[in-house]
Scaffold this motif. Structure first.
Motif, PDB file in Angstrom:
ATOM      1  N   PHE A 185       0.843  -1.222   0.025  1.00 18.29           N
ATOM      2  CA  PHE A 185       0.074  -0.062  -0.128  1.00 18.29           C
ATOM      3  C   PHE A 185       0.870   1.145  -0.040  1.00 18.29           C
ATOM      4  CE2 PHE A 185      -2.658  -3.098   2.305  1.00 18.29           C
ATOM      5  CZ  PHE A 185      -3.867  -3.211   1.520  1.00 18.29           C
ATOM      6  N   LYS A 186       1.807   1.348   0.987  1.00 15.14           N
ATOM      7  CA  LYS A 186       2.574   2.556   1.155  1.00 15.14           C
ATOM      8  C   LYS A 186       3.397   2.985  -0.089  1.00 15.14           C
ATOM      9  CE  LYS A 186       5.613   4.798   4.348  1.00 15.14           C
ATOM     10  NZ  LYS A 186       6.585   5.285   3.619  1.00 15.14           N
ATOM     11  N   TRP A 187       4.050   1.913  -0.574  1.00 10.17           N
ATOM     12  CA  TRP A 187       4.976   1.958  -1.818  1.00 10.17           C
ATOM     13  C   TRP A 187       4.133   2.716  -3.005  1.00 10.17           C
ATOM     14  CZ3 TRP A 187       8.699  -2.698  -1.270  1.00 10.17           C
ATOM     15  CH2 TRP A 187       9.414  -2.643  -0.301  1.00 10.17           C
ATOM     16  N   MET A 188       2.891   1.986  -3.269  1.00  8.88           N
ATOM     17  CA  MET A 188       2.157   2.337  -4.239  1.00  8.88           C
ATOM     18  C   MET A 188       1.654   3.956  -4.345  1.00  8.88           C
ATOM     19  SD  MET A 188      -0.346  -0.716  -5.363  1.00  8.88           S
ATOM     20  CE  MET A 188       0.024  -2.011  -6.125  1.00  8.88           C
ATOM     21  N   LEU A 189       1.216   4.251  -3.047  1.00  8.30           N
ATOM     22  CA  LEU A 189       0.789   5.489  -2.672  1.00  8.30           C
ATOM     23  C   LEU A 189       1.865   6.845  -2.258  1.00  8.30           C
ATOM     24  CD1 LEU A 189      -2.047   4.610  -0.319  1.00  8.30           C
ATOM     25  CD2 LEU A 189      -2.218   5.187  -2.792  1.00  8.30           C
ATOM     26  N   ASP A 190       3.046   6.268  -2.092  1.00  4.71           N
ATOM     27  CA  ASP A 190       4.209   6.952  -1.907  1.00  4.71           C
ATOM     28  C   ASP A 190       4.593   7.578  -3.607  1.00  4.71           C
ATOM     29  OD1 ASP A 190       4.507   7.208   0.747  1.00  4.71           O
ATOM     30  OD2 ASP A 190       6.045   5.671   0.739  1.00  4.71           O
ATOM     31  N   ALA A 191       4.321   6.966  -4.659  1.00 13.04           N
ATOM     32  CA  ALA A 191       4.822   7.143  -5.810  1.00 13.04           C
ATOM     33  C   ALA A 191       3.887   8.139  -6.393  1.00 13.04           C
ATOM     34  CB  ALA A 191       4.616   5.725  -6.747  1.00 13.04           C
ATOM     35  N   ILE A 192       2.664   8.602  -5.830  1.00 11.68           N
ATOM     36  CA  ILE A 192       1.605   9.577  -6.142  1.00 11.68           C
ATOM     37  C   ILE A 192       2.454  11.059  -6.163  1.00 11.68           C
ATOM     38  CG2 ILE A 192      -0.399  10.828  -5.751  1.00 11.68           C
ATOM     39  CD1 ILE A 192      -1.023   8.244  -6.730  1.00 11.68           C
ATOM     40  N   PRO A 193       2.368  11.748  -7.069  1.00  8.36           N
ATOM     41  CA  PRO A 193       3.091  13.265  -7.089  1.00  8.36           C
ATOM     42  C   PRO A 193       2.462  13.784  -5.944  1.00  8.36           C
ATOM     43  CG  PRO A 193       2.329  12.933  -9.511  1.00  8.36           C
ATOM     44  CD  PRO A 193       1.903  11.569  -8.385  1.00  8.36           C
ATOM     45  N   GLU A 194       3.530  14.761  -5.468  1.00  8.97           N
ATOM     46  CA  GLU A 194       3.292  15.515  -4.210  1.00  8.97           C
ATOM     47  C   GLU A 194       2.213  16.544  -4.317  1.00  8.97           C
ATOM     48  OE1 GLU A 194       5.791  18.572  -1.214  1.00  8.97           O
ATOM     49  OE2 GLU A 194       6.756  17.642  -2.822  1.00  8.97           O
ATOM     50  N   ASN A 195       2.061  17.093  -5.669  1.00 10.70           N
ATOM     51  CA  ASN A 195       1.241  18.173  -5.897  1.00 10.70           C
ATOM     52  C   ASN A 195      -0.293  17.641  -5.872  1.00 10.70           C
ATOM     53  OD1 ASN A 195       1.730  16.851  -8.622  1.00 10.70           O
ATOM     54  ND2 ASN A 195      -0.140  18.141  -9.153  1.00 10.70           N
ATOM     55  N   ILE A 196      -0.741  16.282  -5.960  1.00 18.18           N
ATOM     56  CA  ILE A 196      -1.888  15.643  -5.983  1.00 18.18           C
ATOM     57  C   ILE A 196      -2.195  15.699  -4.535  1.00 18.18           C
ATOM     58  CG2 ILE A 196      -3.036  13.377  -6.185  1.00 18.18           C
ATOM     59  CD1 ILE A 196      -2.429  15.062  -8.986  1.00 18.18           C
ATOM     60  N   TYR A 197      -1.524  15.350  -3.580  1.00 15.60           N
ATOM     61  CA  TYR A 197      -1.801  15.308  -2.450  1.00 15.60           C
ATOM     62  C   TYR A 197      -2.157  16.620  -1.695  1.00 15.60           C
ATOM     63  CZ  TYR A 197      -0.568  10.663  -1.695  1.00 15.60           C
ATOM     64  OH  TYR A 197      -0.285   9.109  -1.548  1.00 15.60           O
ATOM     65  N   ASP A 198      -1.407  17.874  -2.211  1.00 13.72           N
ATOM     66  CA  ASP A 198      -1.879  19.152  -1.867  1.00 13.72           C
ATOM     67  C   ASP A 198      -3.359  19.669  -2.458  1.00 13.72           C
ATOM     68  OD1 ASP A 198       0.387  19.476  -0.666  1.00 13.72           O
ATOM     69  OD2 ASP A 198       1.770  20.151  -2.309  1.00 13.72           O
ATOM     70  N   GLU A 199      -3.581  19.225  -3.714  1.00 17.50           N
ATOM     71  CA  GLU A 199      -4.799  19.611  -4.307  1.00 17.50           C
ATOM     72  C   GLU A 199      -5.893  18.790  -4.120  1.00 17.50           C
ATOM     73  OE1 GLU A 199      -3.324  19.868  -8.254  1.00 17.50           O
ATOM     74  OE2 GLU A 199      -1.835  21.345  -7.782  1.00 17.50           O
ATOM     75  N   LYS A 200      -5.712  17.331  -4.122  1.00 18.12           N
ATOM     76  CA  LYS A 200      -6.812  16.353  -4.025  1.00 18.12           C
ATOM     77  C   LYS A 200      -6.929  15.226  -2.872  1.00 18.12           C
ATOM     78  CE  LYS A 200      -6.684  15.975  -8.981  1.00 18.12           C
ATOM     79  NZ  LYS A 200      -7.796  16.963  -9.310  1.00 18.12           N
ATOM     80  N   ARG A 201      -7.922  14.738  -2.548  1.00 23.79           N
ATOM     81  CA  ARG A 201      -8.009  13.527  -1.587  1.00 23.79           C
ATOM     82  C   ARG A 201      -8.507  12.337  -2.236  1.00 23.79           C
ATOM     83  NH1 ARG A 201     -13.345  12.756   0.557  1.00 23.79           N
ATOM     84  NH2 ARG A 201     -14.446  14.466  -0.343  1.00 23.79           N
ATOM     85  N   MET A 202      -8.032  11.306  -1.621  1.00 24.26           N
ATOM     86  CA  MET A 202      -8.401   9.936  -2.342  1.00 24.26           C
ATOM     87  C   MET A 202      -9.714   9.747  -1.791  1.00 24.26           C
ATOM     88  SD  MET A 202      -6.446   6.259  -1.658  1.00 24.26           S
ATOM     89  CE  MET A 202      -4.830   7.092  -2.126  1.00 24.26           C
ATOM     90  N   THR A 203     -10.428   9.045  -2.778  1.00 28.12           N
ATOM     91  CA  THR A 203     -11.914   8.677  -2.248  1.00 28.12           C
ATOM     92  C   THR A 203     -11.753   6.968  -2.447  1.00 28.12           C
ATOM     93  OG1 THR A 203     -12.535   8.894  -4.621  1.00 28.12           O
ATOM     94  CG2 THR A 203     -12.764  10.689  -3.403  1.00 28.12           C
ATOM     95  N   SER A 204     -11.023   6.397  -3.207  1.00 24.99           N
ATOM     96  CA  SER A 204     -11.126   4.929  -3.065  1.00 24.99           C
ATOM     97  C   SER A 204      -9.568   4.280  -3.344  1.00 24.99           C
ATOM     98  CB  SER A 204     -12.386   4.312  -3.767  1.00 24.99           C
ATOM     99  OG  SER A 204     -12.016   4.519  -5.280  1.00 24.99           O
ATOM    100  N   PHE A 205      -9.454   3.046  -3.051  1.00 21.13           N
ATOM    101  CA  PHE A 205      -8.260   2.300  -3.184  1.00 21.13           C
ATOM    102  C   PHE A 205      -8.558   0.762  -3.506  1.00 21.13           C
ATOM    103  CE2 PHE A 205      -4.007   0.579  -2.362  1.00 21.13           C
ATOM    104  CZ  PHE A 205      -3.478   1.059  -3.431  1.00 21.13           C
TER     105      PHE A 205
END
Length: 256
Positions: A185-205
């Motif tokens: 889980f962590k390694w997959m989600l750590d690969a998400i670009p930083e700006n996505i975490y600043d601008e968006k939130r996750m709704t499902s995984f």
């Protein structure tokens, strides 16, 4: 979540506060930590019931997570009180199902997850048979008004936007001596670009596990944004996919 009294013995609750190690720079509980917390609740339940991998080792059996679908409504804040709830939610010939819920102090749902498991024979590395005491315990769980089973998922990344490499180290292992689910889980989600975490939130995984990994193996994480709010993820070892997933996102404050 509501249930009949005769099923209450199948339900396990954990009450806790969001700690400093649970959150990131926005002071919100991270998705990997939320997933880890609900898994710890299920481990606590099977330990209490003497049905954990430690006890099942006598029968050369262990639990293996096949798929999990997490739906997020809100990430709790640092210091916030939360309640985790989990229970087995059905069994058929091959699979066992387990549901998870996360609620705030007022009982409002923050997240839920459906999951699919098998019992694997640790010698043959194939699907094992359920001992009678496990089957007898799980049988009533078919009566739950369960969450929908994890949606089917098919992903193949011919090209990727980003590739990140890891090597499985000692502290990445679980008690089966394989790469911990948490690292997937962590390694997959750590690969998400930083700006996505600043601008968006996750709704499902939604994640599907295909194979194990051991100490010293090189793991390649691939990610591709295939729509504005959808990312596809793959974990590979020696060019073979060991897990794949899809995450969905929305604008950070939408619906809050």
């Amino acid at each position: 979540m509501q249930t009949e009294d005769h099923l209450s013995h199948l339900i396990y609750y954990v009450r806790d506060n969001v700690q400093g190690y649970d959150v990131s720079r926005d002071a919100l509980m991270t998705v990997p930590r939320m997933i880890e917390a609900i898994h710890e609740a299920s481990i606590a339940q099977v330990l209490e019931l003497k049905m954990s991998a430690l006890e099942l080792a006598e029968n050369n059996l262990t639990w293996v997570l096949v798929q999990q679908h997490l739906v997020l409504k809100r990430q709790p804040m640092l210091g916030e009180s939360i309640e985790l709830c989990t229970h087995p939610s059905g069994k058929d010939r091959l699979y066992t199902y387990r549901d998870f819920y996360v609620q705030d102090a007022e009982g409002k749902e923050l997240a839920h997850a459906s999951s699919t498991w098998i019992l694997m024979n640790t010698k043959s590395r194939k699907v094992g048979s359920y001992p009678d005491f496990v089957s007898n315990f799980l049988e009533p769980s078919n009566q739950f008004d369960a969450l929908a089973r994890s949606p089917r998922l098919k992903i193949s990344l011919d090209v990727s936007d980003q590739v990140v490499s890891h090597h499985v180290a000692f502290h990445d292992l679980d008690f089966n001596s394989h790469l911990s689910n948490h690292c997937y889980f962590k390694w997959m989600l750590d690969a998400i670009p930083e700006n996505i975490y600043d601008e968006k939130r996750m709704t499902s995984f939604n994640i599907r596990f295909k194979a194990e990994a051991g100490i010293g193996q090189k793991i390649e994480v691939r990610i591709k944004q295939n729509e504005e709010n959808i990312f596809d993820h793959e974990l590979l070892s020696e060019n073979s996919v060991i897990a794949f997933a899809q995450s969905k996102w929305c604008n950070k404050f939408a619906g809050l």
